[in-house]
Design a protein around this motif. Sequence first.
Motif, mmCIF file in Angstrom:
data_model
loop_
_atom_site.group_PDB
_atom_site.id
_atom_site.type_symbol
_atom_site.label_atom_id
_atom_site.label_comp_id
_atom_site.label_asym_id
_atom_site.label_seq_id
_atom_site.Cartn_x
_atom_site.Cartn_y
_atom_site.Cartn_z
ATOM 1 N N LEU A 145 0.848 -1.363 0.080
ATOM 2 C CA LEU A 145 -0.040 0.103 0.033
ATOM 3 C C LEU A 145 0.918 1.241 -0.082
ATOM 4 N N SER A 146 1.933 1.247 0.763
ATOM 5 C CA SER A 146 2.722 2.171 0.948
ATOM 6 C C SER A 146 3.637 2.568 -0.277
ATOM 7 N N ARG A 147 3.934 1.790 -0.804
ATOM 8 C CA ARG A 147 4.961 1.690 -2.039
ATOM 9 C C ARG A 147 4.149 2.127 -3.166
ATOM 10 N N GLY A 148 2.802 1.379 -3.401
ATOM 11 C CA GLY A 148 2.097 1.619 -4.500
ATOM 12 C C GLY A 148 1.501 3.171 -4.273
ATOM 13 N N GLY A 149 1.366 3.589 -3.196
ATOM 14 C CA GLY A 149 0.884 5.048 -3.006
ATOM 15 C C GLY A 149 2.060 5.979 -3.368
ATOM 16 N N ASN A 150 3.064 5.572 -3.114
ATOM 17 C CA ASN A 150 4.244 6.783 -3.348
ATOM 18 C C ASN A 150 4.563 6.538 -4.994
ATOM 19 N N ILE A 151 4.283 5.218 -5.681
ATOM 20 C CA ILE A 151 4.588 5.405 -6.877
ATOM 21 C C ILE A 151 3.510 6.094 -7.789
#
Length: 262
Positions: A145-151
């Motif tokens: 969720l965090s990595r996807g959000g940042n992308i």
Amino acid sequence: MSEAEGYPGVGRVLVVIPTYNEADNIRMITGRVRAAVPDVDVLVADDNSPDGTGGIADELALADDHIFVLHRAGKEGLGAAYKAGFAWAKDKGYDAVVEMDADGSHAPEELPLLLDALKDHDAVLGTRYIAGGSVHNWPVHRLLLSRGGNIYIRMALGMPFRDATGGYRAYRMPVFDAINVETIASTGYSFQVELAWRSFRNGFRMTEVPITFTEREHGVSKMSGNIFKEQLLRVTVWGVQARRDGLLKALGRKPRPGSTWP
Ligand SMILES: Nc1nc2c(ncn2[C@@H]2O[C@H](COP(=O)(O)OP(=O)(O)OP(=O)(O)O)[C@@H](O)[C@H]2O)c(=O)[nH]1
Ligand SMILES: [Mg+2]
């Protein structure tokens, strides 16, 4: 604090720690900050925590003149607590502020990394997702969720940062005036994204340093689906606004009111 004190090359620094029900953590975190950077001050911004965090912070402040407490009337969210902390820092004439969670996720021992980078920058983002950075004790879904959000944030806003949602950061005080920090309406993770976004749009010197993020051991998480949705929605709106502003600029027109165009 005398003129000679403070952090070399940065000046008087205040670490602002917002708290809501952190009675199990507040002694640990303030103790670690004080040990890691003895010339830096700490402000606990407590939202009248039912578990008595504010009272414990008062005891700590009594025993140590580098520790201060800002008692707020009730729970208003992380963003509101930070804005009050920034205003307090401005009032007291600090040169820089650090944002840090109370739960031990942000290691105080890494403060010198952030503050050293602040010597030749206006804002330093502690980043989990660059070489040397890491996340400990997070379930896979939260990491995704965090990595996807940042992308998504990087694509929507065109900011170069790998970790725009992180909450371990250092800012020089003039940034807050320039970006009208008091008008930030975001709460939750969006607050951090909006801070980075406004600083970036205003052309401040920004950089990322790797941090070791460790999930809390004590206390209760405040993460919710609503926080994630708020972030997604706001970032999308900013991205569209930025493209519209870019177009207007290219056409030699003025930005719209409320625009992030500097
Ligand atoms: N003053 C204040 N502090 C808050 C509020 N909500 C959260 N905090 C603090 O903000 C910091 C980050 O909150 P966390 O609950 O750790 O959020 P998180 O890291 O996303 O979630 P965790 O999985 O629980 O670690 C902590 O120091 C909290 O005590 C609030 O409404 N008011
Ligand atoms: Mg946390």
